[in-house]
Write a protein that holds these residues in place. Sequence first.
Motif, PDB file in Angstrom:
ATOM      1  N   CYS A 176       0.860  -1.174   0.000  1.00 50.07           N
ATOM      2  CA  CYS A 176       0.000   0.000   0.000  1.00 50.07           C
ATOM      3  C   CYS A 176       0.902   1.231   0.000  1.00 50.07           C
ATOM      4  O   CYS A 176       1.775   1.368   0.865  1.00 50.07           O
ATOM      5  CB  CYS A 176      -0.890   0.006   1.236  1.00 50.07           C
ATOM      6  N   PHE A 177       0.712   2.115  -0.981  1.00 50.35           N
ATOM      7  CA  PHE A 177       1.520   3.324  -1.112  1.00 50.35           C
ATOM      8  C   PHE A 177       0.656   4.524  -0.750  1.00 50.35           C
ATOM      9  O   PHE A 177      -0.402   4.744  -1.339  1.00 50.35           O
ATOM     10  CB  PHE A 177       2.040   3.466  -2.544  1.00 50.35           C
ATOM     11  N   LEU A 178       1.126   5.309   0.210  1.00 56.94           N
ATOM     12  CA  LEU A 178       0.347   6.419   0.753  1.00 56.94           C
ATOM     13  C   LEU A 178       1.091   7.735   0.593  1.00 56.94           C
ATOM     14  O   LEU A 178       2.308   7.799   0.769  1.00 56.94           O
ATOM     15  CB  LEU A 178       0.078   6.203   2.245  1.00 56.94           C
ATOM     16  N   ALA A 179       0.346   8.787   0.288  1.00 56.93           N
ATOM     17  CA  ALA A 179       0.855  10.158   0.358  1.00 56.93           C
ATOM     18  C   ALA A 179       0.059  10.868   1.435  1.00 56.93           C
ATOM     19  O   ALA A 179      -1.176  10.871   1.401  1.00 56.93           O
ATOM     20  CB  ALA A 179       0.703  10.870  -0.978  1.00 56.93           C
ATOM     21  N   LEU A 180       0.731  11.457   2.400  1.00 53.56           N
ATOM     22  CA  LEU A 180       0.023  12.105   3.496  1.00 53.56           C
ATOM     23  C   LEU A 180       0.850  13.264   4.045  1.00 53.56           C
ATOM     24  O   LEU A 180       2.066  13.301   3.865  1.00 53.56           O
ATOM     25  CB  LEU A 180      -0.301  11.110   4.601  1.00 53.56           C
ATOM     26  N   PRO A 181       0.187  14.228   4.694  1.00 54.68           N
ATOM     27  CA  PRO A 181       0.939  15.318   5.303  1.00 54.68           C
ATOM     28  C   PRO A 181       1.957  14.769   6.292  1.00 54.68           C
ATOM     29  O   PRO A 181       1.667  13.834   7.049  1.00 54.68           O
ATOM     30  CB  PRO A 181      -0.145  16.136   6.013  1.00 54.68           C
ATOM     31  N   ALA A 182       3.147  15.348   6.288  1.00 52.08           N
ATOM     32  CA  ALA A 182       4.207  14.835   7.160  1.00 52.08           C
ATOM     33  C   ALA A 182       3.789  14.838   8.627  1.00 52.08           C
ATOM     34  O   ALA A 182       4.168  13.942   9.386  1.00 52.08           O
ATOM     35  CB  ALA A 182       5.476  15.651   6.963  1.00 52.08           C
ATOM     36  N   ASP A 183       2.981  15.835   9.020  1.00 52.91           N
ATOM     37  CA  ASP A 183       2.588  15.893  10.430  1.00 52.91           C
ATOM     38  C   ASP A 183       1.523  14.856  10.786  1.00 52.91           C
ATOM     39  O   ASP A 183       1.153  14.716  11.953  1.00 52.91           O
ATOM     40  CB  ASP A 183       2.128  17.298  10.833  1.00 52.91           C
ATOM     41  N   SER A 184       1.023  14.112   9.791  1.00 48.57           N
ATOM     42  CA  SER A 184       0.076  13.020  10.058  1.00 48.57           C
ATOM     43  C   SER A 184       0.746  11.650  10.027  1.00 48.57           C
ATOM     44  O   SER A 184       0.087  10.633  10.260  1.00 48.57           O
ATOM     45  CB  SER A 184      -1.057  13.030   9.022  1.00 48.57           C
ATOM     46  N   LEU A 185       2.043  11.620   9.741  1.00 51.36           N
ATOM     47  CA  LEU A 185       2.730  10.348   9.557  1.00 51.36           C
ATOM     48  C   LEU A 185       2.691   9.465  10.800  1.00 51.36           C
ATOM     49  O   LEU A 185       2.370   8.272  10.717  1.00 51.36           O
ATOM     50  CB  LEU A 185       4.184  10.598   9.143  1.00 51.36           C
ATOM     51  N   ALA A 186       3.020  10.037  11.953  1.00 49.61           N
ATOM     52  CA  ALA A 186       3.082   9.225  13.173  1.00 49.61           C
ATOM     53  C   ALA A 186       1.728   8.594  13.472  1.00 49.61           C
ATOM     54  O   ALA A 186       1.647   7.410  13.814  1.00 49.61           O
ATOM     55  CB  ALA A 186       3.552  10.076  14.351  1.00 49.61           C
ATOM     56  N   GLU A 187       0.670   9.382  13.338  1.00 53.17           N
ATOM     57  CA  GLU A 187      -0.669   8.849  13.594  1.00 53.17           C
ATOM     58  C   GLU A 187      -1.022   7.761  12.591  1.00 53.17           C
ATOM     59  O   GLU A 187      -1.597   6.728  12.954  1.00 53.17           O
ATOM     60  CB  GLU A 187      -1.704   9.963  13.541  1.00 53.17           C
ATOM     61  N   ALA A 188      -0.672   7.973  11.319  1.00 59.25           N
ATOM     62  CA  ALA A 188      -0.973   6.973  10.292  1.00 59.25           C
ATOM     63  C   ALA A 188      -0.273   5.657  10.591  1.00 59.25           C
ATOM     64  O   ALA A 188      -0.864   4.577  10.462  1.00 59.25           O
ATOM     65  CB  ALA A 188      -0.570   7.490   8.918  1.00 59.25           C
ATOM     66  N   ILE A 189       1.002   5.710  11.005  1.00 57.66           N
ATOM     67  CA  ILE A 189       1.746   4.486  11.321  1.00 57.66           C
ATOM     68  C   ILE A 189       1.136   3.789  12.526  1.00 57.66           C
ATOM     69  O   ILE A 189       0.992   2.560  12.556  1.00 57.66           O
ATOM     70  CB  ILE A 189       3.233   4.807  11.542  1.00 57.66           C
ATOM     71  N   ARG A 190       0.744   4.576  13.539  1.00 54.08           N
ATOM     72  CA  ARG A 190       0.120   3.975  14.724  1.00 54.08           C
ATOM     73  C   ARG A 190      -1.182   3.258  14.365  1.00 54.08           C
ATOM     74  O   ARG A 190      -1.520   2.231  14.986  1.00 54.08           O
ATOM     75  CB  ARG A 190      -0.173   5.048  15.779  1.00 54.08           C
TER      76      ARG A 190
END
Length: 247
Positions: A176-190
């Motif tokens: 799965c390849f995702l583009a997301l705001p850098a400040d949302s990265l930690a939440e997305a990984i969690r």
Amino acid sequence: MTPEVSEARARFPSGLLQPEASFRFSEDALHLANFALSSLRGDESLADLGAGCGVIGFALLLACPALRVIGVEKEQVLVDAARSNAERLALNSFRSLCGDVTCRETLLDARRMLADGPCPNGPPLFEAVVCNPPWRVSGTGRPSPSTLRRKALEAEQGFLPFLSAADTLLASQGSCFLALPADSLAEAIRKLPERLRPVRLKFVHSCRNGKPSAAGLALLEARKNSRSPLVVEEPLLLHARADAPQP
């Protein structure tokens, strides 16, 4: 290939039909396509969740014509635009499906589109998923003046439905390849589903006067049932033109 198709492909991504008041694609979509291309073999089955007018799928197919791409989009006006764009570019391996990624039947329909015939063991799963939807949760940020954009955001629950859909659609070892705001990265990984493990990460920075700003975009690859460690790649630095206006 007709001269009209050759011209449309040469101009890509300029000239794509984007309905008035709909979500407009940005360069983030093209960065995501390039990020995915660096991991793909080139002949996978791929689902684009929140496909919009189809720009990511088209970028992938223009580079790898052997891909099979299903674009899933819930706004019929955008589905129609994607179909028109695919026809204009003569990309016959792109198919567009109108449906909500939170709906199980939509995900089954996407899988059925891959089947070339009867599937006694059920329709096939995808080998890859790309996703660059509106990540903002309704009620946060500045309200959009576009009725269609507001309608889309009001129905979204952030990125969780897209992550869940990717988990459902992907075969084992699919990415799965995702583009997301850098400040949302930690939440997305969690909040990645347990079977989706982050394996590759690239940050995108804008630069002015040779100096990079804080990362604005994160590109993430998560692989289903993978045990590979996370690799952080060299960042992508976007340099402003010398004649670009200063903020």
